[in-house]
Structures are given as C-alpha cells and as structure tokens.
Design an enzyme around this catalytic site. Structure first.
Site, PDB file in Angstrom:
ATOM      1  N   ASP A   1       2.809   1.018  -2.937  1.00  0.00           N
ATOM      2  CA  ASP A   1       2.288   1.421  -1.866  1.00  0.00           C
ATOM      3  C   ASP A   1       3.061   0.231  -0.599  1.00  0.00           C
ATOM      4  OD1 ASP A   1       0.729   1.806   0.350  1.00  0.00           O
ATOM      5  OD2 ASP A   1      -0.499   0.115   0.364  1.00  0.00           O
TER       6      ASP A   1
ATOM      7  N   LYS B   1       5.121   0.605   2.442  1.00  0.00           N
ATOM      8  CA  LYS B   1       5.359   1.322   4.168  1.00  0.00           C
ATOM      9  C   LYS B   1       5.056  -0.071   5.194  1.00  0.00           C
ATOM     10  CE  LYS B   1      -0.160   0.575   3.789  1.00  0.00           C
ATOM     11  NZ  LYS B   1      -1.185   1.403   3.826  1.00  0.00           N
TER      12      LYS B   1
ATOM     13  N   ASN C   1       2.927  -2.976   5.248  1.00  0.00           N
ATOM     14  CA  ASN C   1       3.068  -4.244   4.009  1.00  0.00           C
ATOM     15  C   ASN C   1       3.781  -5.080   4.344  1.00  0.00           C
ATOM     16  OD1 ASN C   1       0.560  -3.924   2.988  1.00  0.00           O
ATOM     17  ND2 ASN C   1       1.114  -2.063   1.969  1.00  0.00           N
TER      18      ASN C   1
END
Length: 538
Positions: free
Chosen positions: A321, A323, A326
């Site tokens: 995850d 991105k 984050n």
C-alpha cells in the site's frame, strides 16, 4: 459521486498554459515552473502556511484527492461450490480426503453456500456438486481444552509441516493472558488504557479507523493513536488483518524510516494502536501545494523509501500500500512509511501470494492479471510514486478522461495499467527516465529490484549514484526540505478536514458490544519495551 483526479483536471488548463508545447509529449501539456523558477529559498518547496487559519495555501490545488486501499475477497468456484478461505476455531476435517485440516490463520476452504469444508489442495477435486443447501461441516471439539481453538503462533510454518498456510494468510499472534496493572511487579512491563492518554485532535481518518493526536499523561509525550471499532472487524479476514498490522508495527519499530509502535490496548468496543506521531504531514498533503518536486528531492525520498521497503522485504513482509498518503515526513524532513493494514507477512524467498488488494492507481499489473506475486508489487508502486513526484501527475492519466464517464472508472484504469505504454516526460533527466522505466516494467521478472541481484540493482542504479546509502540509513544525510513546525503539537501539515473534526469517541452501544466475540482479540495488548525504557528515564 465520482471524484475527479487532480492529474486529469490539469489537462483542462493545459490549452491556456503559457509554456511552449512539444508535439507528441503528453507531459509537456502540464509543464509547470521548475523549483528554481519559484525562488532560491528552500522554504518555497512546500509553501504550507496559509494566510489565515482555514484558508488555502499559496498554489494549493485541493483537487488532488486521497483514495483508500481496498481488498477484494477471493472466491473459488468448483462444481457449483463457492469456496472461500476461512479460519476455523475448532478442529476441522476435509470432506474430500477426511484428513485433519492443519495450518495457521486461514487453514482451509469453506463453501459459502453448503458450508462444505476442504483442504485448499483438495478443493479442485471435489466432485459432489453444491446443493446450495446447508451441510453440517465436519468440525470436532478439541478434547484438550473443550473449545478446540487452534494455537496462535507468530512464526511461519516450516516446509516439513503437513499443510502450509494459504497464500494470503498472516501468521496469528501468540496468545497472551490479560494482565491487570495490580498484578504487575514493580519495574515490570505495564499495560495502558484509554485513561492514560489525553485526546487532543483528530489527524486522520480511514475506511475503518480514526487517527488521533494524544498525549501520554504520565510523561507528556505526544503520540498518534489509531482507533478501530471492533464491530467493523469481526469478520475472520478482518481480524487477521488487524493482527498482521500489529505484527508489522512491532517489526517496524526497529527501522528509522518506518512508523513504530508504542503500545496496544483494547476496550470492549475498540482496538487502540499507540504509534509514533510524525509531525511533518504526508507527501499527498505537500504535493497538493507543490505539484511536482525537483529531481534531487524526489531522489532523496525514493532512496529512503527503498530502504524502508527493503527492510520489510528482508523480514518477509510485502507492504502492498505504498502511496503519497502513506509516506510521512518527520520534523527533520526524513520519510516514514505508515499504515500496515495491507501488508502480507511470513513471505519467504520465492514465496508468492494472490490476494487482489491495494489502492487502484498503484496496483501492479501482475495483481490485475490474477497472477501469484511477491515483493515485485512494492517496486512497481515505488515507480508510480516516483513518477508522481517527478512529473506532477499519475503515469496512467488519459487525456480528457475526466470528461468521459466511460474512462473515469476503476475498470478502465486497470485496463490502462495493463495495456498503456507509459510516457516519460521529456523534461526529466536520462537517469530519472531510466529508473522510472525500470520500476514500471510490466514484467515483474524484469522489473528493477526483482532480478537476480534484487535490491543491489537499485543501489547501483545511476539515478541513485549520488546517494551514500550507509549515511542515508543512519539519517546522516540532511533532508532537502524541513517542515515548518512551531511546536511539538503544530498541526499545520495536516488537512483541516481532519483536524477540525470533534475529537471525542462516540459512546459504546451495549447491543453492539454484546454481538462481539471478545475471544477473537485475546492477546492484543502490547507494550514496546524499548519505548518503555525511554519513558522510564523521563
């Protein structure tokens, strides 16, 4: 209502843009002023102080939007059965071979219609068609404890074990008895509760969690607190994901570029992760103001992210995850990755998994093709993120897509990721173009970081030639940008749509709590011994 991508909307203003256009180069349509054209002061990189509270910052474009990650549940159709990987709380036996279904986490498959239980290895061999009628599963109470709950373990099953875990099964945590504070001896590890913290402000919100800035009353130290309602994670898979996130937080506490864990505790209605408070905001927040970064700055962030990903991979964790949302900046300007809810742990060299998950714009082609995948998906996501930093847009934006409903869908985005040739902006250097082509190779086997030399290929890539990797990992390299912070509690780098929310937690609902199986969350409590020793010195 569909949200329009910032990257697509830039096209609307492109026709009136004063900069010269280069035929055939899509990127030149949104050529933006270089950092050097804005000013010589590093403070101009992220102009993040509004003229007045609640007002937009200079150059801010709020059409850059945040899109959450999703995890698609995988179903297997065989002979009318619809099998789903399940976790069994009691001893279970395969309806095909009659052997015990062993394993950790999700041990076998269960038909969601007739409730038939089988091994993963046996599900394709089932010949009896599904009757769509309930068939009592073969589950036996464990004679040793009366309940048959499978033992929890944090380690991965060895290759000699009779049945390996299913592809996307995070190892379950070791069970630990609840410890009461009055039972603790002086100097022993303490447990925390909500009463130990002062709730200060909301700083983030996800699909199933809220993040607060809190202060530990005893030491006056500031932390972030991730709050999850148990009622939202009572599904078997959701519970496993929460446990996986806890494990990864514990592992991440040993790395400078990963957000670490202070402690975990629970109430009858909620789970609480107390984690590091990273004050500089996330890259999404800053990119809303700057749109694109100078190459030196993007190189610095990409290098620190690479070290963080390599650490996770070396510990058998696929991040899945990565991105802009984050990637956080600390008070000095170093990055820290956060949010481990999509992680897959227990991955050994050569192992693969198959869960269809991630944030749509960052999902790798091998996931979309339904193939088994490994660490390669993280290097693809780093390519997408680096492209966004350097070009100021996603590599998958299509001209006029925002005005065409058929092209403004997830399915169309996935088609573009799989089929479109990625265009590299001509404004980028040869080295930058090379690293983007390396990370964004649609073939996982040929992708940068996935070959025979693995991470060494990234270390030795010409784009990172100026990076001293040892000094970088020791945080001895001065970051290119230092967030403006007036105090330890300064929230200027957090979106006001979060910080303006009321900070209180909604009262517990006794009816909802009564439906929660509290045994699913046994052993959730945790205290980081390293952070505890630091607090004891206060």
């Amino acid at each position: 209502m569909r949200m329009r991508s910032f990257w697509s909307e830039l096209l609307t203003a492109a026709a009136s843009h004063p900069f010269p256009l280069v035929p055939g180069d899509v990127v030149s349509l949104y050529e933006l002023p270089r950092y050097d054209d804005v000013g010589d002061d590093d403070d101009d990189l992220f102009p993040n102080v509004p003229a007045a509270p609640g007002m937009p910052c200079m150059g801010e474009d709020r059409s850059i939007y945040r899109r959450g990650a999703r995890r698609w549940r995988k179903l297997y159709r065989v002979n009318g059965h619809i099998f789903q990987a399940k976790r069994f709380n009691r001893r279970a036996f395969c309806a095909f071979c009659q052997d015990r279904i062993w394993g950790l986490g999700r041990q076998g498959f269960k038909c969601i219609q007739c409730k038939l239980l089988v091994h993963k290895k046996c599900h394709k061999l089932v010949q009896k068609p599904c009757s769509s009628e309930h068939v009592d599963p073969i589950e036996v109470k464990d004679e040793t404890n009366g309940e048959g709950t499978l033992p929890r373990a944090s380690s991965v099953r060895s290759r000699a074990d009779p049945e390996p875990p299913l592809p996307d099964t995070p190892p379950a945590p070791p069970a630990a008895p609840a410890v009461r504070s009055e039972d603790l001896e002086p100097g022993s590890q303490r447990q925390y509760s909500l009463d130990d913290f002062e709730l200060i402000r909301v700083i983030g919100r996800g699909s199933y969690a809220k993040v607060l800035m809190v202060e530990l009353r005893r030491t006056k130290r500031v932390y972030a607190m991730k709050v999850i309602k148990k009622a939202l994670v009572t599904d078997d898979e959701d519970i496993d994901w929460v446990q996986t996130e806890k494990h990864v937080f514990e592992t991440a506490s040993n790395h400078p570029f990963l957000v670490g864990l202070h402690s975990c505790f629970q109430t009858p209605s909620r789970l609480f992760f107390v984690i590091e408070f990273v004050r500089g905001g996330d890259l999404m927040f800053h990119m809303q103001r700057q749109r694109r970064l100078p190459e030196e700055h993007a190189r610095f962030y990409a290098a620190e992210i690479s070290l963080a990903l390599h650490f996770l991979h070396s510990h058998g964790i696929i991040y899945r995850d990565l991105k802009l949302d984050n990637v956080l900046l600390d008070h000095e300007g170093h990055i820290k990755l956060t949010d481990y809810g999509m992680c897959k742990e227990g991955v050994r060299p050569g192992d693969t998994t198959s869960t269809f998950c991630g944030t749509p714009n960052y999902i790798a082609p091998e996931i979309l093709r339904g193939e088994e995948y490994g660490f390669s998906v993280d290097w693809w996501a780093l390519g997408v993120l680096t492209y966004e930093m350097l070009a100021g847009r996603s590599p998958f934006d299509i001209a006029q897509a925002a005005d065409n409903p058929d092209q403004n869908t997830e399915d169309y985005l996935f088609q573009v990721i799989l089929e479109k040739t990625i265009r590299i902006p001509r404004s980028l250097s040869v080295k930058a173009a090379s690293v983007l082509k390396g990370f964004l190779n649609k073939s996982a086997a040929e992708r940068l970081g996935c070959g025979e030399n693995a991470f060494l290929d990234i270390l030795h890539h010409p784009f990172f030639k100026t990076i001293d990797w040892e000094m970088l990992e020791q945080k001895q390299v001065v970051p290119p940008f230092k967030p403006r912070l007036e105090s330890e509690r300064d929230l200027a780098n957090f979106p006001p749509e979060f910080t303006d929310e009321p900070v209180h937690l909604t009262p517990d609902n006794d009816t909802v709590i009564a439906d929660i199986d509290q045994s699913e969350f046994e052993g959730f409590e945790y205290v980081n011994p390293l952070l505890m020793s630091l607090e004891d010195c206060v």
